[in-house]
Design a protein around this motif. Sequence first.
Motif, PDB file in Angstrom:
ATOM      1  N   ILE A 249     111.660 -94.487  -7.199  1.00 47.04           N
ATOM      2  CA  ILE A 249     111.312 -93.969  -5.972  1.00 47.04           C
ATOM      3  C   ILE A 249     112.164 -93.476  -5.024  1.00 47.04           C
ATOM      4  CG2 ILE A 249     109.959 -95.003  -3.906  1.00 47.04           C
ATOM      5  CD1 ILE A 249     109.200 -97.270  -5.450  1.00 47.04           C
TER       6      ILE A 249
ATOM      7  N   LYS B 271     102.812 -93.307  -9.799  1.00 45.74           N
ATOM      8  CA  LYS B 271     103.057 -92.401  -9.115  1.00 45.74           C
ATOM      9  C   LYS B 271     104.566 -92.024  -8.991  1.00 45.74           C
ATOM     10  CE  LYS B 271     103.193 -90.427  -4.171  1.00 45.74           C
ATOM     11  NZ  LYS B 271     104.558 -90.314  -4.233  1.00 45.74           N
ATOM     12  N   ASP B 272     105.381 -93.150  -8.977  1.00 41.58           N
ATOM     13  CA  ASP B 272     106.814 -93.090  -8.771  1.00 41.58           C
ATOM     14  C   ASP B 272     107.396 -93.329 -10.329  1.00 41.58           C
ATOM     15  OD1 ASP B 272     107.095 -92.236  -5.956  1.00 41.58           O
ATOM     16  OD2 ASP B 272     105.988 -94.370  -5.724  1.00 41.58           O
TER      17      ASP B 272
ATOM     18  N   TYR C  67     113.275 -91.305  -1.173  1.00 43.76           N
ATOM     19  CA  TYR C  67     112.808 -91.128   0.001  1.00 43.76           C
ATOM     20  C   TYR C  67     114.008 -90.428   0.742  1.00 43.76           C
ATOM     21  CZ  TYR C  67     111.284 -91.461   5.062  1.00 43.76           C
ATOM     22  OH  TYR C  67     111.201 -90.934   6.232  1.00 43.76           O
TER      23      TYR C  67
ATOM     24  N   TYR D 215     106.753-100.588  -4.697  1.00 42.96           N
ATOM     25  CA  TYR D 215     106.231 -99.299  -3.845  1.00 42.96           C
ATOM     26  C   TYR D 215     107.271 -99.298  -2.516  1.00 42.96           C
ATOM     27  CZ  TYR D 215     101.916 -99.203  -6.271  1.00 42.96           C
ATOM     28  OH  TYR D 215     100.928 -99.129  -7.465  1.00 42.96           O
TER      29      TYR D 215
END
Length: 442
Positions: free
Chosen positions: A383, A378-379, A385, A420
């Motif tokens: 990653i 996914k990333d 945020y 993750y």
Amino acid sequence: MKKRSFLCINILVILIVFIGCSKISKEESNNNLPINMKKGELFQVKSVGKFSSINGFKVEDGKFFFSGIKNDKWGFYALDLNSHSLEQRYSQVGEYDVFIPLNGRDAIYVDLDGRLFVRQNGNDRKIDEEIYGSYSPNILVSPDQKGILYTKGVRGESDLYRYMLDEDAPIKIKDKISKDAFFTFSYTTHWSNKSHCFIFDNREIYDSNGKLYDTIDATAAKWSPNDEMVAFIREPKILKNKQIFVGDWQSYIGTEFAVYNIDDKNDKTIYKNDIGLIDAIDNIQWSKDSSLVGLSVGKINRNTNGELENIDYEKIFIYSFKTKTGKEVGNMPYNFYEVLFDTYIYGSSIGKRDRVEIVEVFEDNRKIFDKPVILNSKDMFVISYEDTAYLINGRELIEINRAGESKKIIDLPWDISEMYFDSKTQQLIIIDKDYFLFVIKM
């Protein structure tokens, strides 16, 4: 859009569909859980041990979900990132053609006889039958896990259906879809991000009630994160000599990159390139706030059979909806890129994996990491945020802020398998090559 022949990282996700289900069992909790974990401290989670394989599925609300092999048996697990207790959710391999875990202990699955079931509150309910596909059953779950799109019947005699988990029965969307639409279903059908609108066959746009809303002539399409627009490569008006095979997927080489506005049903071309445009490996990308969109651009090389050999990537085109202007960011020879912080783009070559280059879009400031590591499907390489991003360069865990400043958090003692981030507990979850699991408080 994901192309099976080119994205080997999809194996991380594909593995999950072979997991069956059984009674829930609890693993031992981690008695060594620190009361006050220090920021940047690497801590091993003892409850995740004795695995010979681990593949992360998702991180959500303080839990890390993964599939793994333990004592030669497959299982699907939930790790509580506060208590570090481990719970087995599903087991038994081979009983299903597709198995998709949902929130809690619910699931959607297709058995070996092609029957579609929904599991809710411990009860299994049959929804439909004759669910097939070219490689695995054609079934797509909406991002909020409340809707299902699927085809019923064999190729050439298949219909398109939609089922919402709060409805009594599925509804037929379209009779007798084409053989190509059946074959490319997982590539060319796209749920929207927030609503239950969807695009079928990269052409037909349906509203949240399953009614045909409009059409576009696209070879590839991608919803904006806010669902207000669709970016797409326009299909060429003359198709002769424009056909191309990307792995086992047939498409066409276009020259126009366009954006369709959902509300006014209009589209406009925001970029033209006579060399040709295709979306071979998720080349269309949006920023998280939907203010930027772009794609990778390069010379497309085909063999005599019309199959894609490679793309000599040269640049990335970025369009800003705030300024209504576009820009070509040159010297970006990468077949993968993403928008970071709605301000930067980063690119990397998946095949070579020789570097990750982070570029400030409208200032062209560049930062290079020469030993990037793929983190998860996914990333990918970074990653992010809110105002912070994380990547691994060799064995260095790097933190990057919105201002583009980077700093090393820790030197890892080993190579990683996956990483993750959980926003609720502010922890990075790291799995090493021996399938031990570690967390770092950020």
